[in-house]
Design a protein around this motif. Sequence first.
Motif, PDB file in Angstrom:
ATOM      1  N   ALA A 177      34.706   9.848 -23.239  1.00 29.32           N
ATOM      2  CA  ALA A 177      34.107   8.908 -24.180  1.00 29.32           C
ATOM      3  C   ALA A 177      33.043   9.595 -25.022  1.00 29.32           C
ATOM      4  CB  ALA A 177      33.512   7.722 -23.433  1.00 29.32           C
ATOM      5  N   TYR A 205      39.880   4.689 -27.770  1.00 31.24           N
ATOM      6  CA  TYR A 205      39.367   4.103 -26.531  1.00 31.24           C
ATOM      7  C   TYR A 205      40.362   4.307 -25.388  1.00 31.24           C
ATOM      8  CZ  TYR A 205      38.144   0.689 -22.996  1.00 31.24           C
ATOM      9  OH  TYR A 205      37.856   0.090 -21.806  1.00 31.24           O
ATOM     10  N   LYS A 249      40.473  -5.723 -25.195  1.00 31.30           N
ATOM     11  CA  LYS A 249      39.891  -4.536 -24.558  1.00 31.30           C
ATOM     12  C   LYS A 249      39.579  -4.825 -23.093  1.00 31.30           C
ATOM     13  CE  LYS A 249      35.862  -1.484 -24.476  1.00 31.30           C
ATOM     14  NZ  LYS A 249      34.537  -1.161 -25.049  1.00 31.30           N
ATOM     15  N   PHE A 281      34.688   1.107 -28.797  1.00 32.81           N
ATOM     16  CA  PHE A 281      33.760   1.585 -27.772  1.00 32.81           C
ATOM     17  C   PHE A 281      32.557   0.659 -27.637  1.00 32.81           C
ATOM     18  CE2 PHE A 281      36.223   5.357 -28.692  1.00 32.81           C
ATOM     19  CZ  PHE A 281      36.362   5.969 -27.460  1.00 32.81           C
TER      20      PHE A 281
END
Length: 465
Positions: free
Chosen positions: A198, A212, A287, A331
């Motif tokens: 990340a 992601y 997500k 993110f």
Amino acid sequence: MSLMDLVIRNGSVVLPDEVRRTDIGIKDGRIVRLGTIAEIEAAEAIDAEGLHVMAGMIDVHVHLNEPGLGDWEGFESGSAALAAGGCTTYLDMPLNGIPPTVTVRALQMKLEAAKGRSLVDFGCWGGLMPGHLDDLEPLSEAGVVGFKAFMSAPGDPGEEAFRNVDDATLFEGMKRIAKLGRVLALHAESEPIVSRLAASMRTQGATKAADYSASRPIEAELDAVRRALGYARETGCSLHFVHISSEAAVAAIEAAKADGLDVTLETCPHYLTLTEDDLERIGPVAKCAPPLRSGAEMEKLWTCLKAGRIDMIASDHSPCPASMKATDDLFEAWGGISGAQSSLELMLDEGFAKRGVPLPQLSRLLSYEPARRFGLHPRKGEIAPGADADLVLVRLHAPYRLEAEQLLYRHKISPYVGRSFSCQVVSTYSRGRLVYERGSGVRSLPSGEWIGTSPSGAKAGNTAL
């Protein structure tokens, strides 16, 4: 036998190994008879002609955000949504409650927040977190169903928030949980892998769905699973892996079972119905962590499910205010899917209608195995004499399109909005009490009970809230 309170007649009843057309007799909240029941034997009768009657879903992975963050999703809205989805018992996991359930005091605060507000029965997980090893035994004695730990950062940096374990805490916690006779549920993603990837993505200005997903690869899940299984071999701790998203992780856990480890796993409806392409299309509302995988990986999970390699299905309902999803940066968006209201219908639609998975097998995944694993059976998880009358009536051939206004969540967002379903939950009964009916909504005042459990799996006590 004295007069029954309720009989459900003429339904196709889904039992652990068969579907049988029969009547269900209910008295004092329990099932007392299966078979033909004369009219005079019941004070009230429901005609279930054309419907299937299933054991209510037991959702072992739900995040309701009280105390402290009830504006995210509280017991009242969350339990109503669960009931609308055919769920009659749920297990609340520590994550976004403030304080998290890592002390007896925090558990008491959660139970106080739930008092008189949960529509259906529920249990609570305790948390394994750095600095709280000495709280494990008191929480076990207080009746938590088991313990939950994160092997990667949960995402909330606040000082009061639930935090992931380091290896020393995980190993010592597993030794203590083994001695307590409890189960440890694990979010298995390797923090060193996902944090490094990340950070690398962020330095490159990455914001998209594919970025992601690439930051949380299957290898991160597999690495954490293998590490936890190694600790389990040394400590004797019983494990339950939550939201497994890959066939490779299923295989590793299956091999550990074959070696004699006491370990189970769940997957979630979103890993069986959505893919990384859907994340790209839908955006942050879809997500989650681990992220949605490829279509090919999803099909591998279905193959595992059909072969009996997956123990149970749970929603991992992880809601948040809509504002926390309102960004184009994947993110930055909060990671969590609101899906508890749709779990049963998704599995009937995708599993039974489209893939031919037998109804008894789906019922075992949704109800029987969760109840058996976490000490709720024989009272819950099965349609049988002596069990609680926790029932859901479904119409298998009743297409509809899910719209946001049909959701009972506090925040009406879900990746399933706009999706067409082939079936519908018609009504839900909790201990013989009608709690939800399609078309008229919630039909009862909240009278769900907290279900405390003992380490052996027998109930430590039911407390009406």
